[in-house]
Design a protein around this motif. Sequence first.
Motif, PDB file in Angstrom:
ATOM      1  N   LEU A 206      50.802  33.527  49.709  1.00  0.00           N
ATOM      2  CA  LEU A 206      51.303  32.197  49.391  1.00  0.00           C
ATOM      3  C   LEU A 206      50.325  31.159  49.933  1.00  0.00           C
ATOM      4  O   LEU A 206      49.982  31.153  51.114  1.00  0.00           O
ATOM      5  CB  LEU A 206      52.693  31.985  49.989  1.00  0.00           C
ATOM      6  CG  LEU A 206      53.781  32.949  49.492  1.00  0.00           C
ATOM      7  CD1 LEU A 206      55.140  32.529  50.026  1.00  0.00           C
ATOM      8  CD2 LEU A 206      53.804  33.027  47.971  1.00  0.00           C
ATOM      9  N   GLY A 207      49.854  30.292  49.082  1.00  0.00           N
ATOM     10  CA  GLY A 207      48.867  29.298  49.465  1.00  0.00           C
ATOM     11  C   GLY A 207      47.441  29.713  49.163  1.00  0.00           C
ATOM     12  O   GLY A 207      46.522  28.891  49.232  1.00  0.00           O
ATOM     13  N   MET A 208      47.235  30.982  48.799  1.00  0.00           N
ATOM     14  CA  MET A 208      45.893  31.434  48.453  1.00  0.00           C
ATOM     15  C   MET A 208      45.545  30.991  47.038  1.00  0.00           C
ATOM     16  O   MET A 208      46.423  30.777  46.194  1.00  0.00           O
ATOM     17  CB  MET A 208      45.788  32.958  48.560  1.00  0.00           C
ATOM     18  CG  MET A 208      45.929  33.493  49.975  1.00  0.00           C
ATOM     19  SD  MET A 208      45.727  35.301  50.091  1.00  0.00           S
ATOM     20  CE  MET A 208      43.948  35.453  49.819  1.00  0.00           C
ATOM     21  N   THR A 209      44.254  30.850  46.779  1.00  0.00           N
ATOM     22  CA  THR A 209      43.795  30.476  45.445  1.00  0.00           C
ATOM     23  C   THR A 209      43.405  31.718  44.652  1.00  0.00           C
ATOM     24  O   THR A 209      43.198  32.801  45.214  1.00  0.00           O
ATOM     25  CB  THR A 209      42.580  29.540  45.510  1.00  0.00           C
ATOM     26  OG1 THR A 209      41.451  30.267  46.042  1.00  0.00           O
ATOM     27  CG2 THR A 209      42.871  28.328  46.387  1.00  0.00           C
ATOM     28  N   TYR A 210      43.281  31.524  43.356  1.00  0.00           N
ATOM     29  CA  TYR A 210      42.828  32.611  42.481  1.00  0.00           C
ATOM     30  C   TYR A 210      41.438  33.067  42.907  1.00  0.00           C
ATOM     31  O   TYR A 210      41.148  34.272  42.965  1.00  0.00           O
ATOM     32  CB  TYR A 210      42.813  32.111  41.037  1.00  0.00           C
ATOM     33  CG  TYR A 210      42.594  33.193  40.010  1.00  0.00           C
ATOM     34  CD1 TYR A 210      43.648  33.979  39.581  1.00  0.00           C
ATOM     35  CD2 TYR A 210      41.343  33.402  39.444  1.00  0.00           C
ATOM     36  CE1 TYR A 210      43.466  34.971  38.625  1.00  0.00           C
ATOM     37  CE2 TYR A 210      41.149  34.385  38.491  1.00  0.00           C
ATOM     38  CZ  TYR A 210      42.213  35.167  38.086  1.00  0.00           C
ATOM     39  OH  TYR A 210      42.021  36.145  37.135  1.00  0.00           O
ATOM     40  N   SER A 211      40.595  32.114  43.261  1.00  0.00           N
ATOM     41  CA  SER A 211      39.231  32.441  43.686  1.00  0.00           C
ATOM     42  C   SER A 211      39.227  33.242  44.982  1.00  0.00           C
ATOM     43  O   SER A 211      38.385  34.129  45.167  1.00  0.00           O
ATOM     44  CB  SER A 211      38.425  31.153  43.858  1.00  0.00           C
ATOM     45  OG  SER A 211      37.084  31.436  44.183  1.00  0.00           O
ATOM     46  N   ASP A 212      40.170  32.944  45.885  1.00  0.00           N
ATOM     47  CA  ASP A 212      40.273  33.719  47.133  1.00  0.00           C
ATOM     48  C   ASP A 212      40.462  35.203  46.834  1.00  0.00           C
ATOM     49  O   ASP A 212      39.852  36.068  47.474  1.00  0.00           O
ATOM     50  CB  ASP A 212      41.461  33.232  47.973  1.00  0.00           C
ATOM     51  CG  ASP A 212      41.240  31.860  48.580  1.00  0.00           C
ATOM     52  OD1 ASP A 212      40.070  31.470  48.764  1.00  0.00           O
ATOM     53  OD2 ASP A 212      42.252  31.186  48.860  1.00  0.00           O
ATOM     54  N   ILE A 213      41.327  35.488  45.865  1.00  0.00           N
ATOM     55  CA  ILE A 213      41.606  36.891  45.527  1.00  0.00           C
ATOM     56  C   ILE A 213      40.392  37.540  44.872  1.00  0.00           C
ATOM     57  O   ILE A 213      40.042  38.690  45.179  1.00  0.00           O
ATOM     58  CB  ILE A 213      42.831  36.991  44.589  1.00  0.00           C
ATOM     59  CG1 ILE A 213      44.059  36.380  45.264  1.00  0.00           C
ATOM     60  CG2 ILE A 213      43.103  38.449  44.228  1.00  0.00           C
ATOM     61  CD1 ILE A 213      44.486  37.040  46.546  1.00  0.00           C
ATOM     62  N   LEU A 214      39.721  36.814  44.000  1.00  0.00           N
ATOM     63  CA  LEU A 214      38.506  37.362  43.385  1.00  0.00           C
ATOM     64  C   LEU A 214      37.457  37.679  44.447  1.00  0.00           C
ATOM     65  O   LEU A 214      36.740  38.684  44.344  1.00  0.00           O
ATOM     66  CB  LEU A 214      37.941  36.382  42.362  1.00  0.00           C
ATOM     67  CG  LEU A 214      38.752  36.166  41.076  1.00  0.00           C
ATOM     68  CD1 LEU A 214      38.025  35.163  40.182  1.00  0.00           C
ATOM     69  CD2 LEU A 214      38.974  37.480  40.332  1.00  0.00           C
ATOM     70  N   ASP A 215      37.363  36.842  45.478  1.00  0.00           N
ATOM     71  CA  ASP A 215      36.411  37.092  46.564  1.00  0.00           C
ATOM     72  C   ASP A 215      36.753  38.374  47.311  1.00  0.00           C
ATOM     73  O   ASP A 215      35.860  39.117  47.735  1.00  0.00           O
ATOM     74  CB  ASP A 215      36.403  35.919  47.544  1.00  0.00           C
ATOM     75  CG  ASP A 215      35.712  34.686  46.976  1.00  0.00           C
ATOM     76  OD1 ASP A 215      35.015  34.816  45.947  1.00  0.00           O
ATOM     77  OD2 ASP A 215      35.891  33.599  47.558  1.00  0.00           O
ATOM     78  N   LEU A 216      38.043  38.632  47.488  1.00  0.00           N
ATOM     79  CA  LEU A 216      38.461  39.854  48.173  1.00  0.00           C
ATOM     80  C   LEU A 216      38.191  41.088  47.322  1.00  0.00           C
ATOM     81  O   LEU A 216      37.837  42.153  47.835  1.00  0.00           O
ATOM     82  CB  LEU A 216      39.947  39.777  48.532  1.00  0.00           C
ATOM     83  CG  LEU A 216      40.334  38.731  49.590  1.00  0.00           C
ATOM     84  CD1 LEU A 216      41.847  38.671  49.736  1.00  0.00           C
ATOM     85  CD2 LEU A 216      39.681  39.059  50.930  1.00  0.00           C
ATOM     86  N   ILE A 217      38.364  40.927  46.020  1.00  0.00           N
ATOM     87  CA  ILE A 217      38.096  42.047  45.112  1.00  0.00           C
ATOM     88  C   ILE A 217      36.600  42.335  45.053  1.00  0.00           C
ATOM     89  O   ILE A 217      36.175  43.503  45.041  1.00  0.00           O
ATOM     90  CB  ILE A 217      38.635  41.719  43.700  1.00  0.00           C
ATOM     91  CG1 ILE A 217      40.169  41.638  43.722  1.00  0.00           C
ATOM     92  CG2 ILE A 217      38.180  42.787  42.689  1.00  0.00           C
ATOM     93  CD1 ILE A 217      40.769  41.147  42.417  1.00  0.00           C
ATOM     94  N   ASP A 218      35.811  41.283  45.023  1.00  0.00           N
ATOM     95  CA  ASP A 218      34.345  41.424  44.912  1.00  0.00           C
ATOM     96  C   ASP A 218      33.662  40.544  45.964  1.00  0.00           C
ATOM     97  O   ASP A 218      33.343  39.385  45.695  1.00  0.00           O
ATOM     98  CB  ASP A 218      33.890  41.021  43.509  1.00  0.00           C
ATOM     99  CG  ASP A 218      32.377  41.144  43.337  1.00  0.00           C
ATOM    100  OD1 ASP A 218      31.726  41.756  44.211  1.00  0.00           O
ATOM    101  OD2 ASP A 218      31.862  40.613  42.335  1.00  0.00           O
ATOM    102  N   PRO A 219      33.441  41.075  47.169  1.00  0.00           N
ATOM    103  CA  PRO A 219      32.812  40.298  48.246  1.00  0.00           C
ATOM    104  C   PRO A 219      31.423  39.777  47.902  1.00  0.00           C
ATOM    105  O   PRO A 219      30.948  38.819  48.533  1.00  0.00           O
ATOM    106  CB  PRO A 219      32.733  41.302  49.409  1.00  0.00           C
ATOM    107  CG  PRO A 219      33.815  42.294  49.116  1.00  0.00           C
ATOM    108  CD  PRO A 219      33.836  42.408  47.621  1.00  0.00           C
TER     109      PRO A 219
END
Length: 229
Positions: A206-219
């Motif tokens: 909650l509060g995370m951005t879509y880009s935050d998740i993409l960064d976690l998927i692909d560092p």
Amino acid sequence: MTSPTESTKTSAAAQTKSHAGFGQDPLHPQMQQEILSFLQSMKPPPSLDAMRDQVPADEWKSLEGVATRELNAMLNTPMGKEMSHALQTKFGGSTFNALTWGMAGLASQMVDSSPDSNNYSIKGFDWGAGDSSAANTFEHLKAFLVKQGQTTPEMAGTVAYLQLWKYSPASLLRNIPDYVDMSSLEWEKVSNKVDTLMLEHPLKTLGMTYSDILDLIDPTRVEKRVAEF
């Protein structure tokens, strides 16, 4: 149109969620049923509408229709605090704080499936609702809930937020680009990652951005930005 990641929830992350020790997962279907049963035994049973009634009208107006602010205000009412602490005492111990259990208590009132079901869908909701952009899901769901008479326009945001937190948490990510299609592989990967993170803590995304998740998927995305800078 049903969401390819929400209609049956057969992803690896969802299967993990279904089979994990549900005592550690306030959003697991069986735990949600136990929470709801416990709340119904309280006198009076806490409810979203009753908590809303305890928020002064001028304070509610100042929240400007922002669902997260509305939920926070309701959980800070006398009834909201009583519910949150009762749930923490009954189920949580030190596993999660009162806020987490309060949110879980509100979500338990969004029950849409049988007690032994692992169905994480919202009955009757067309996830596409005229377009397939994941960015529009929240607004589509608000309109659907009002049209179906499941809530009022005033409460539509809070109810939709709780529904999505329970059934499609990736839809609550901030700044989802308009181009993101719910039938795309990228959306499936993002949804699965969000499910996995929520196993660690139900409020984690909650509060995370879509880009935050993409960064976690692909560092390497982060490494490339650093290199460009």
